[in-house]
Design a protein around this motif. Structure first.
Motif, short mmCIF file in Angstrom:
data_model
loop_
_atom_site.label_atom_id
_atom_site.label_comp_id
_atom_site.label_asym_id
_atom_site.label_seq_id
_atom_site.Cartn_x
_atom_site.Cartn_y
_atom_site.Cartn_z
N GLN A 59 27.02 20.26 37.24
CA GLN A 59 28.01 20.33 36.15
C GLN A 59 29.66 21.49 36.15
O GLN A 59 30.25 21.63 36.54
CB GLN A 59 28.51 20.18 34.68
N ALA A 60 28.60 22.86 36.45
CA ALA A 60 29.64 24.40 36.73
C ALA A 60 29.70 24.51 37.98
O ALA A 60 31.10 24.80 38.08
CB ALA A 60 28.58 25.21 36.10
N ALA A 61 28.84 23.96 38.88
CA ALA A 61 29.49 23.64 40.13
C ALA A 61 30.91 23.07 40.23
O ALA A 61 31.22 23.68 41.07
CB ALA A 61 28.12 22.89 41.40
N HIS A 62 30.95 21.95 39.46
CA HIS A 62 31.61 21.10 39.93
C HIS A 62 33.10 21.63 39.40
O HIS A 62 34.06 21.39 39.78
CB HIS A 62 31.82 19.77 39.16
N CYS A 63 33.18 22.36 37.85
CA CYS A 63 34.21 23.20 36.98
C CYS A 63 34.85 24.07 38.34
O CYS A 63 35.31 24.45 38.21
CB CYS A 63 33.65 23.38 35.53
N VAL A 64 33.69 24.79 38.69
CA VAL A 64 34.73 26.30 39.66
C VAL A 64 34.87 25.60 40.82
O VAL A 64 35.95 25.91 41.35
CB VAL A 64 32.52 26.47 40.43
N LEU A 65 34.92 24.47 41.43
CA LEU A 65 35.32 24.15 42.45
C LEU A 65 36.85 23.54 41.57
O LEU A 65 37.43 23.01 42.82
CB LEU A 65 34.38 23.09 43.61
N ALA A 66 36.76 22.86 40.92
CA ALA A 66 37.93 22.50 40.24
C ALA A 66 38.87 23.31 40.05
O ALA A 66 40.22 22.50 39.82
CB ALA A 66 37.83 21.41 38.82
N GLN A 67 38.45 24.10 39.39
CA GLN A 67 39.51 25.24 38.36
C GLN A 67 39.60 26.52 39.74
O GLN A 67 41.14 26.73 39.80
CB GLN A 67 38.14 26.60 38.09
N ASP A 68 39.08 26.77 41.14
CA ASP A 68 39.21 27.33 42.03
C ASP A 68 38.72 26.68 43.32
O ASP A 68 37.73 27.15 43.94
CB ASP A 68 38.33 28.73 41.99
N PRO A 69 39.20 26.37 44.26
CA PRO A 69 39.25 24.89 45.25
C PRO A 69 38.55 26.87 46.29
O PRO A 69 37.50 25.76 47.35
CB PRO A 69 40.30 24.62 45.84
N SER B 217 42.11 14.39 43.74
CA SER B 217 42.33 15.67 44.13
C SER B 217 43.67 15.83 44.22
O SER B 217 44.49 17.27 43.71
CB SER B 217 41.60 16.58 45.14
N ARG B 218 44.55 14.80 45.30
CA ARG B 218 45.67 15.44 45.74
C ARG B 218 47.33 14.79 44.38
O ARG B 218 47.90 14.67 44.99
CB ARG B 218 45.96 14.63 46.81
N SER B 219 46.69 13.95 43.26
CA SER B 219 47.50 13.14 42.48
C SER B 219 47.81 12.48 43.12
O SER B 219 48.98 12.13 42.79
CB SER B 219 48.79 14.60 41.74
N VAL B 220 47.64 10.99 43.43
CA VAL B 220 48.53 10.06 44.06
C VAL B 220 47.85 9.01 43.64
O VAL B 220 46.90 8.86 43.26
CB VAL B 220 47.79 10.14 45.52
N PRO B 221 48.44 7.83 42.50
CA PRO B 221 48.68 7.01 42.35
C PRO B 221 47.70 6.07 42.80
O PRO B 221 48.05 5.87 44.21
CB PRO B 221 49.40 6.56 41.79
N ALA B 222 46.52 5.87 42.55
CA ALA B 222 45.30 4.72 43.25
C ALA B 222 44.58 4.21 42.26
O ALA B 222 44.40 4.09 41.28
CB ALA B 222 43.98 5.37 44.71
N CYS B 223 44.24 3.18 43.05
CA CYS B 223 44.04 1.41 42.27
C CYS B 223 43.58 0.90 43.70
O CYS B 223 43.18 0.87 44.09
CB CYS B 223 44.52 0.13 41.01
N GLN B 224 42.61 0.22 42.76
CA GLN B 224 41.63 -1.06 43.12
C GLN B 224 42.26 -2.31 42.85
O GLN B 224 42.33 -2.83 41.79
CB GLN B 224 40.18 -1.14 42.83
N VAL B 225 42.06 -3.36 43.47
CA VAL B 225 42.54 -4.33 43.19
C VAL B 225 42.03 -5.49 44.17
O VAL B 225 41.84 -5.37 45.05
CB VAL B 225 44.42 -4.49 44.60
N PRO B 226 41.67 -6.03 43.46
CA PRO B 226 40.19 -7.00 44.00
C PRO B 226 41.08 -8.06 44.92
O PRO B 226 42.63 -8.32 44.88
CB PRO B 226 39.74 -7.91 42.80
N ARG B 227 40.51 -8.63 46.05
CA ARG B 227 41.00 -9.87 46.73
C ARG B 227 42.35 -8.94 47.81
O ARG B 227 43.23 -9.46 48.32
CB ARG B 227 41.66 -10.70 46.17
N LEU B 228 41.98 -7.30 47.81
CA LEU B 228 43.39 -6.86 48.48
C LEU B 228 43.93 -7.77 49.36
O LEU B 228 44.03 -8.17 50.56
CB LEU B 228 43.87 -5.82 48.12
N SER B 229 42.07 -7.56 50.10
CA SER B 229 41.58 -7.59 51.72
C SER B 229 41.89 -8.80 52.01
O SER B 229 42.37 -9.96 53.01
CB SER B 229 40.80 -7.31 52.11
N GLU B 230 41.85 -9.92 51.18
CA GLU B 230 41.83 -11.39 51.37
C GLU B 230 43.49 -11.92 51.57
O GLU B 230 44.06 -13.07 52.03
CB GLU B 230 41.19 -12.58 50.34
#
Lengths: 304, 136
Positions: free
Chosen positions: B19-29, A173-186
């Protein structure tokens, strides 16, 4: 008799029973020879969205781990070694703690409490470097909520996965790149001196880690979230969310105008193009034969 | 696989609303009331027809106000420690109702276990789990 009655009383009002004659768990015999009890199958609505992290290639993973390790070593390890020695008595005291974010609060308290004469001050040795990072799930979550992060790295070998699963949606939702890296913690935890690092984030305006961030970001695959995907489909790894929002708003305005004109058909057409309706997913479950049940009201008790 | 599932249309309706609830929140938080209404309708349908929902769906719906929980938008999720154990606490922002999940690496929901799936009926060995014992 007994089990059948039991089954009937418990699930009499459930209309969704699909009887299947199959190899069923043997009902506790009540004397009479009864082969198999009809196996009841419960159907339940399964989640149409599948939220999962995208897979990271092996080379990328090794590269990321390697760069991070080197960077932490060059920046931090020499300095943070003192903290490592300090932490051991702490760890013995607080046995229940594992989350790194909480440890830092404790360390900072200790810093104030014990002004040591020698250089082995407890706590982070380089505070300004520490401020550019977000270590620990809680801290990363809070920073993501305030949109302060440039890059998020999450450890993949987490059990149970619910600890970090919320970060997927947050970072998308914030458009931040994120990824899961195995063994990151180790790999990274001993380098920094913490017990475990499940999530790691680089704040905006980080000076020490800017190169690393820029090197890692292109290698991070984009996340897939079905209902948010159409919003962010073209951005890839970009951090310019505002631009996207404006574009989306324009599209929405036009679509709403059209909706008001042509009622049904247009609406359906727009929905179809915007976000695809996921097919219905149903999960079929066999009830747990070992489920704890309250004893029925009849005198035939089931011992707990 | 049993093709004709009873109340299939009801399930489709539930899925569509979700799914509609998700879409609603996606388009208009900002418009959380509509998503809440959809989820409330979904819950009412499931309640009336006694339809079972997967825990992964139920965990994203608030039990108090039945709003759709999206971490960062409508709910917060934190790791907390309580009595020596580590929990994940999800708090709905509208009604401040919190849900706690224990972080136990060995725990697996019954629905996720392989012997619960319909295809694996043969492997019906009674899985010894810490929360159950066979009814005698």
């Amino acid at each position: 008799m007994g089990p059948c009655l039991l089954g009937a009383t418990l699930r009499a009002d459930c209309p969704l029973r699909v009887f299947k004659m199959a190899a069923a768990p043997q009902a506790p015999g009540r004397g009479s020879v009864r082969k198999t009890r009809p196996l009841t199958v419960k159907t339940s609505l399964n989640n149409p969205f599948v939220l999962c992290w995208s897979t990271l290639e092996r080379e990328d993973m090794m590269f990321i781990l390697q760069t991070l390790e080197d960077r932490f070593r060059s920046v931090g390890l020499q300095k943070i070694e003192d903290k490592k020695k300090r932490k051991k008595p702490l760890l013995i005291k607080e046995q229940g703690r594992e989350k790194c974010g909480l440890d830092i609060g404790l360390i900072e308290d200790l810093k104030e409490e014990k002004p040591d004469a020698d250089q082995q001050a407890s706590g982070w040795t380089s505070v300004h470097v520490r401020k550019q990072l977000a270590l620990g799930v809680n801290e990363v979550t809070r920073a993501l909520e305030r949109s302060e992060l440039l890059l998020v790295l999450v450890c993949k070998s987490v059990k149970p996965a619910i600890i970090t699963s919320h970060l997927i949606q947050l970072s998308v939702s914030r458009s931040v790149p994120a990824c899961q890296v195995p063994r990151l913690s180790e790999r990274i935890a001993p380098v920094i001196g913490l017990k475990c690092v499940l999530a790691l984030g680089f704040r905006k305006g980080t000076s020490d880690f800017a190169d690393e961030v820029r090197a890692i970001i292109p290698r991070v695959p984009s996340l897939n979230v079905p209902w948010l995907q159409d919003r962010i489909e073209d951005s890839g790894e970009s951090i310019e969310m505002e631009l996207l929002e404006d574009q989306d708003k324009e599209i929405l305005d036009t679509s709403f105008e059209d909706l008001s004109k042509h009622k049904r058909k247009f609406a359906e057409g727009k929905l179809g193009s915007a976000i695809a309706l996921q097919p219905l997913k149903i999960k079929k479950l066999i009830p747990n034969p070992n489920k704890i049940r309250k004893p029925p009201k009849s005198k035939k008790t089931i011992l707990k | 696989m049993a093709g004709p599932v009873k109340d299939r249309e009801a399930f489709q309706r539930l899925s569509f609303l979700y799914q509609a609830a998700h879409c609603v929140l996606a388009q208009d938080p900002e418009n959380q009331a509509l998503a809440r209404f959809y989820c409330h309708t979904e819950r009412t349908i499931a309640k009336r027809l006694v339809l079972r929902q997967d825990p992964s769906v139920k965990r994203t719906l608030c039990r108090g106000c039945s709003s759709l929980l999206i971490p960062g938008l409508t709910c917060t999720q934190r790791q907390r420690r309580r009595r020596g154990q580590r929990w994940t606490v999800q708090t709905c922002l509208t009604c401040q109702r919190s849900q706690r999940f224990l972080n136990d690496p060995k725990h697996l929901l019954w629905g996720d276990r392989p012997e619960a799936q319909l295809g694996n009926q043969a492997a019906s060995a009674k899985h010894s789990s810490p929360h159950s014992h066979p009814p005698s």
